[in-house]
Motif scaffolding. Structure first.
Motif, PDB file in Angstrom:
ATOM      1  N   ARG A   1     -30.815   4.701   7.178  1.00  0.00           N
ATOM      2  CA  ARG A   1     -30.325   3.913   6.040  1.00  0.00           C
ATOM      3  C   ARG A   1     -29.101   3.114   6.469  1.00  0.00           C
ATOM      4  N   ARG A   2     -29.076   1.862   6.090  1.00  0.00           N
ATOM      5  CA  ARG A   2     -27.913   0.998   6.311  1.00  0.00           C
ATOM      6  C   ARG A   2     -27.348   0.602   4.956  1.00  0.00           C
ATOM      7  N   PHE A   3     -26.027   0.500   4.902  1.00  0.00           N
ATOM      8  CA  PHE A   3     -25.357   0.170   3.652  1.00  0.00           C
ATOM      9  C   PHE A   3     -24.777  -1.237   3.716  1.00  0.00           C
ATOM     10  N   GLY A   4     -24.925  -1.954   2.619  1.00  0.00           N
ATOM     11  CA  GLY A   4     -24.348  -3.287   2.509  1.00  0.00           C
ATOM     12  C   GLY A   4     -23.102  -3.254   1.654  1.00  0.00           C
ATOM     13  N   TRP A   5     -22.000  -3.747   2.208  1.00  0.00           N
ATOM     14  CA  TRP A   5     -20.718  -3.755   1.509  1.00  0.00           C
ATOM     15  C   TRP A   5     -20.293  -5.187   1.227  1.00  0.00           C
ATOM     16  N   ALA A   6     -19.576  -5.385   0.139  1.00  0.00           N
ATOM     17  CA  ALA A   6     -19.070  -6.708  -0.190  1.00  0.00           C
ATOM     18  C   ALA A   6     -18.152  -7.191   0.928  1.00  0.00           C
ATOM     19  N   PRO A   7     -18.235  -8.479   1.293  1.00  0.00           N
ATOM     20  CA  PRO A   7     -17.360  -8.997   2.361  1.00  0.00           C
ATOM     21  C   PRO A   7     -15.890  -8.738   2.052  1.00  0.00           C
ATOM     22  N   GLY A   8     -15.166  -8.297   3.063  1.00  0.00           N
ATOM     23  CA  GLY A   8     -13.737  -8.046   2.909  1.00  0.00           C
ATOM     24  C   GLY A   8     -13.405  -6.816   2.106  1.00  0.00           C
ATOM     25  N   SER A   9     -14.368  -5.911   1.917  1.00  0.00           N
ATOM     26  CA  SER A   9     -14.126  -4.717   1.116  1.00  0.00           C
ATOM     27  C   SER A   9     -12.995  -3.887   1.702  1.00  0.00           C
ATOM     28  N   ARG A  10     -12.132  -3.389   0.835  1.00  0.00           N
ATOM     29  CA  ARG A  10     -11.032  -2.517   1.245  1.00  0.00           C
ATOM     30  C   ARG A  10     -11.378  -1.048   1.019  1.00  0.00           C
ATOM     31  N   GLY A  11     -12.667  -0.784   0.744  1.00  0.00           N
ATOM     32  CA  GLY A  11     -13.099   0.599   0.608  1.00  0.00           C
ATOM     33  C   GLY A  11     -13.315   1.050  -0.814  1.00  0.00           C
ATOM     34  N   ASP A  12     -13.316   0.121  -1.776  1.00  0.00           N
ATOM     35  CA  ASP A  12     -13.633   0.499  -3.147  1.00  0.00           C
ATOM     36  C   ASP A  12     -15.117   0.842  -3.217  1.00  0.00           C
ATOM     37  N   SER A  13     -15.441   1.984  -3.820  1.00  0.00           N
ATOM     38  CA  SER A  13     -16.832   2.422  -3.853  1.00  0.00           C
ATOM     39  C   SER A  13     -17.719   1.442  -4.589  1.00  0.00           C
ATOM     40  N   ALA A  14     -17.154   0.685  -5.542  1.00  0.00           N
ATOM     41  CA  ALA A  14     -17.954  -0.309  -6.263  1.00  0.00           C
ATOM     42  C   ALA A  14     -18.405  -1.438  -5.350  1.00  0.00           C
ATOM     43  N   ASP A  15     -17.762  -1.583  -4.180  1.00  0.00           N
ATOM     44  CA  ASP A  15     -18.152  -2.638  -3.241  1.00  0.00           C
ATOM     45  C   ASP A  15     -19.426  -2.313  -2.482  1.00  0.00           C
ATOM     46  N   LEU A  16     -19.951  -1.098  -2.623  1.00  0.00           N
ATOM     47  CA  LEU A  16     -21.247  -0.753  -2.031  1.00  0.00           C
ATOM     48  C   LEU A  16     -22.321  -1.442  -2.867  1.00  0.00           C
ATOM     49  N   THR A  17     -22.880  -2.524  -2.355  1.00  0.00           N
ATOM     50  CA  THR A  17     -23.741  -3.398  -3.151  1.00  0.00           C
ATOM     51  C   THR A  17     -25.214  -3.271  -2.829  1.00  0.00           C
TER      52      THR A  17
ATOM     53  N   ARG B   1      -2.677   7.818   8.987  1.00  0.00           N
ATOM     54  CA  ARG B   1      -1.832   7.026   8.099  1.00  0.00           C
ATOM     55  C   ARG B   1      -2.065   5.524   8.283  1.00  0.00           C
ATOM     56  N   GLU B   2      -2.326   5.112   9.527  1.00  0.00           N
ATOM     57  CA  GLU B   2      -2.455   3.693   9.827  1.00  0.00           C
ATOM     58  C   GLU B   2      -3.902   3.204   9.846  1.00  0.00           C
ATOM     59  N   LEU B   3      -4.863   4.072   9.493  1.00  0.00           N
ATOM     60  CA  LEU B   3      -6.262   3.648   9.482  1.00  0.00           C
ATOM     61  C   LEU B   3      -6.431   2.500   8.491  1.00  0.00           C
ATOM     62  N   PRO B   4      -6.900   1.334   8.932  1.00  0.00           N
ATOM     63  CA  PRO B   4      -7.069   0.202   8.015  1.00  0.00           C
ATOM     64  C   PRO B   4      -8.016   0.549   6.869  1.00  0.00           C
ATOM     65  N   GLU B   5      -7.728  -0.008   5.696  1.00  0.00           N
ATOM     66  CA  GLU B   5      -8.588   0.233   4.555  1.00  0.00           C
ATOM     67  C   GLU B   5      -9.954  -0.412   4.776  1.00  0.00           C
ATOM     68  N   GLY B   6     -10.976   0.251   4.273  1.00  0.00           N
ATOM     69  CA  GLY B   6     -12.327  -0.283   4.412  1.00  0.00           C
ATOM     70  C   GLY B   6     -13.345   0.787   4.082  1.00  0.00           C
ATOM     71  N   PRO B   7     -14.626   0.428   4.072  1.00  0.00           N
ATOM     72  CA  PRO B   7     -15.678   1.410   3.799  1.00  0.00           C
ATOM     73  C   PRO B   7     -15.630   2.562   4.795  1.00  0.00           C
ATOM     74  N   LEU B   8     -15.915   3.757   4.311  1.00  0.00           N
ATOM     75  CA  LEU B   8     -15.813   4.947   5.151  1.00  0.00           C
ATOM     76  C   LEU B   8     -17.111   5.283   5.862  1.00  0.00           C
ATOM     77  N   PHE B   9     -18.206   4.674   5.483  1.00  0.00           N
ATOM     78  CA  PHE B   9     -19.462   4.853   6.220  1.00  0.00           C
ATOM     79  C   PHE B   9     -20.301   3.586   6.090  1.00  0.00           C
ATOM     80  N   PHE B  10     -21.143   3.382   7.060  1.00  0.00           N
ATOM     81  CA  PHE B  10     -22.011   2.204   7.075  1.00  0.00           C
ATOM     82  C   PHE B  10     -23.468   2.554   7.294  1.00  0.00           C
ATOM     83  N   GLY B  11     -23.764   3.831   7.551  1.00  0.00           N
ATOM     84  CA  GLY B  11     -25.147   4.225   7.800  1.00  0.00           C
ATOM     85  C   GLY B  11     -25.386   5.678   7.466  1.00  0.00           C
ATOM     86  N   ARG B  12     -26.667   6.043   7.475  1.00  0.00           N
ATOM     87  CA  ARG B  12     -27.042   7.433   7.221  1.00  0.00           C
ATOM     88  C   ARG B  12     -28.311   7.739   8.000  1.00  0.00           C
TER      89      ARG B  12
END
Length: 681
Positions: free
Chosen positions: A136-152, A65-76
């Motif tokens: 594979r490394r993923f680049g996310w928009a700075p300050g992303s709250r986990g919106d999939s569109a922020d995977l840039t 419940r308290e997990l901060p919002e953000g991208p759920l993965f950063f690599g593969r």
């Protein structure tokens, strides 16, 4: 930015769709955890089992419940097919901060960065791919709250083909502006950091980390790794993070929750040992003696001087109409024997009681056979035995021992004989004389360390399964002993930098610190490669490092960027120059830290207010501009640092040059040095 390459756009679309899938699965996991909590309340089980089950389920639900919002993965990781891929041949895994799955029995949608398979993400190289075909490394928009569109963006490194490249995504993540609290580094952990993070629970380690090498982040991620790998053992004893002050703890507070760990105590040593409020202040000489390791033996002598085997008188214990007699020489032998065993003081008192009772029981059983347990308990509670104990091994509180020692020259002289000279004894005596009682005593911060030492002699405190100690170079020997008592049955991660030692008792080498912490054989692992502090700032700091009285390797930086600007001005124009430097910094992205000698902070804040620049204090980590006393800036980072009058910082305390070294290395982008006086480097 997203590339126009159709193949890359297609890959990004697939990864965004997978991220949406993961978000839905995580929401289902959270809902399921809440349902399990409700269901468990109706489960029939023993009280203890139900309580343990409920605690675990509530903890799990709370963490999700308290997990901060953000991208759920950063690599593969894509493992090679066939024998080359090892046990994971042909498989691919997304790597993130938390394991995500649609069903416990199903393959995970995301594997935890701490899982064994994830280690290859940090350690695999083109020379040793460890079965990995593509990382594979993923680049996310700075300050992303986990919106999939922020995977840039994304980067693929074909390790199976022998391809090796420097990651632009990692570089951008390391160098992006530092606004707000410290972030986790799960996406950017380097191989040498990963080795420390995944170290064995049973092994203690000391990390000598130059500025910007990520030693604090390594310690926090090691804590998260141990909680993941040894959940039962760690949670049974607990895990403690010790920081130098509350400002520092607020700065790092969000790292562990972002990694899914919420049940960790983060505290300062002063809070851990706070038996009383600090209402007195020691001068420098008094504090130095009280923090010296010799005080441990002084206190031990003062405590055990209360044990008086020679005070034993013949004891008569009533047993109905009969009385059992214990001769004084027997009592003296019992007390002396227990004293020689050196148990904790409180244990020793009870051991004397049990041996007196055993002596009486032996004689009673010789006379009329075995005695029931009720008889033994009645003899234990007999008033004559209690009175005898009060005479030969009296009850005592830590406050009585310390107050008696520091307020009575005679008591101190006897306990300190051969340990403290006359001047040192005079320095630690309370100038106001003895209080009416220990309850009315006024305690200094150093006195609380002494109280904790005596409390540890009376009874062993409960310990933690693991303790992470940051800024350990500033600990005194007596403070180290207080930490060692709390880690007596666990392990330690010791973090620090000898060059940043600023207390009067700061360590010049790690050997005595580790000895007082109870882990003399712990290896000292140096981290010298900086990832956060740019090369220009490191070069300036290394010029000052040459003047410090510590033997540590010079730091180096992987970053060739950064800017250092010297602003020389007339003595009366320093406030205006500080305001100008802050305005220049505000024209760029990132946080601004204005650091001055503690006594100069009010004047700096007034100058900024007069210039119309809003500035916060160090306890507000999200502020754009922060005015920070040099005395509390350790461990903090700002994109732009304005260092005000370095000479004043250097002259403010005995180890002022070390404090200045700390100040200069807080910048992760740009450093402005504003001064009217000659620079100390």
């Amino acid at each position: 930015m997203t590339s126009p390459d159709p193949a890359l756009r297609h890959a990004l679309a697939l990864e965004r769709a997978h991220h949406e899938h993961c978000r839905a699965a995580l929401a289902t996991m959270a809902d399921g955890a809440r349902e399990q909590v409700v269901t468990s309340e109706d489960v029939s089980a023993s009280g203890a089992d139900a309580e343990v089950l409920g605690y675990r389920l509530r903890s799990r639900a709370k963490a999700l419940r308290e997990l901060p919002e953000g991208p759920l993965f950063f690599g593969r990781l894509d493992f090679a097919a066939g024998d080359g891929g090892g046990e994971h041949a042909g498989q691919h895994y997304h790597v993130g901060r938390l394991r995500i799955t649609e069903d416990p029995a199903a393959p995970p949608l995301v594997v935890d960065w701490r899982a064994p398979v994830s280690r290859a993400f940090y350690q695999a190289t083109a020379r040793e791919p460890q079965g990995v075909a593509v990382r594979r490394r993923f680049g996310w928009a700075p300050g992303s709250r986990g919106d999939s569109a922020d995977l840039t963006g994304l980067e693929d490194e074909h390790l199976g083909r022998g391809e090796s490249r420097t990651s632009d995504i990692v570089a951008r993540e390391i160098e992006r502006p530092r606004v707000g609290p410290m972030r986790d580094i799960a996406a950017t952990i380097q191989p040498e950091q990963d080795d420390l993070v995944r170290g064995d629970l049973a092994a203690s380690v000391c990390v000598q980390g130059a500025p910007g090498t990520g030693k604090t982040a390594v310690g926090l991620h090691r804590a998260a790794y141990l909680l993941y790998t040894h959940p039962q053992r760690i949670r049974r004893g607990g895990l403690l993070i010790l920081g130098p002050n509350r400002t520092f703890l607020s700065y790092i507070a969000e790292v562990l929750p972002a990694l899914g760990e919420t049940g960790v105590r983060q505290s300062t040593l002063s809070e851990e040992i706070a038996r009383h409020p600090v209402t007195a202040t020691d001068d420098e000489k008094s504090a130095a003696v009280k923090h010296d390791a010799r005080m441990a033996e002084v206190l031990r002598r003062a405590l055990y001087a209360r044990v008086a085997a020679g005070a034993a008188e013949p004891l008569s214990v009533p047993d109905g109409a009969y009385r059992w007699r214990v001769p004084d020489d027997v009592l003296a032998r019992i007390v002396a024997g227990v004293r020689d065993e050196e148990p904790p003081y409180g244990v020793g008192r009870e051991r004397v009681r049990s041996r007196i009772v055993r002596y009486v029981q032996d004689r009673a059983e010789r006379r009329s056979g075995p005695r029931p347990s009720a008889w033994v308990r009645r003899i234990e509670r007999a008033r004559p035995i209690g009175a005898c104990l009060d005479a030969v091994w009296p009850r005592v509180r830590p406050e009585e021992v310390v107050a008696g020692l520091l307020s009575d020259p005679g008591t101190l002289a006897e306990a300190a004989d051969g340990l403290l000279d006359a001047d040192e004894q005079k320095a630690v005596l309370w100038a106001a004389g003895p209080p009416r009682s220990w309850k009315s005593a006024r305690w200094s911060a150093a006195d609380l360390v002494l109280l904790d030492e005596v409390a540890g002699l009376l009874e062993h405190p409960g310990g933690y399964g693991h303790v992470v100690v940051d800024e350990a170079q500033d600990l005194s020997p007596m403070e180290c002993r207080a930490i060692a008592r709390r880690a007596a049955f666990g392990s330690l991660t010791v973090l620090g930098d000898l060059a940043q030692g600023t207390t009067p008792w700061a360590a010049r080498s790690w050997e005595p610190v580790l000895a007082h912490l109870g882990v003399p054989d712990a290896p000292v692992v140096p981290l010298t490669t900086g990832f956060r502090v740019p090369g220009a700032v490191v070069a300036l700091a290394n010029r000052l490092l040459e003047r410090l009285d510590v033997d540590v390797p010079a730091a180096r930086s992987l970053r060739g960027d950064g800017e250092v600007r010297m602003r020389r001005t007339a003595p009366g124009e320093v406030p205006d120059a500080v305001a100008d430097a802050v305005r220049d910094a505000l024209a760029r992205e990132g946080s601004v830290g204005v650091v001055a000698a503690d006594a100069d902070v009010p004047g700096v804040r007034a100058a900024l207010d007069a210039a119309g620049i809003a500035a916060a204090g160090p306890d507000e980590p999200g502020a754009r501009v922060t005015v920070v006393p040099a005395g509390v800036v350790k461990g903090l980072e700002y994109d732009h640092v304005v260092a005000v009058e370095p000479a004043a910082v250097a002259e403010a305390e005995e180890r002022g040059l070390h404090r200045l070294y700390v100040v200069l290395t807080r910048a992760v982008s740009r450093l402005d040095v504003v001064h009217a006086r000659p620079l100390p480097f």
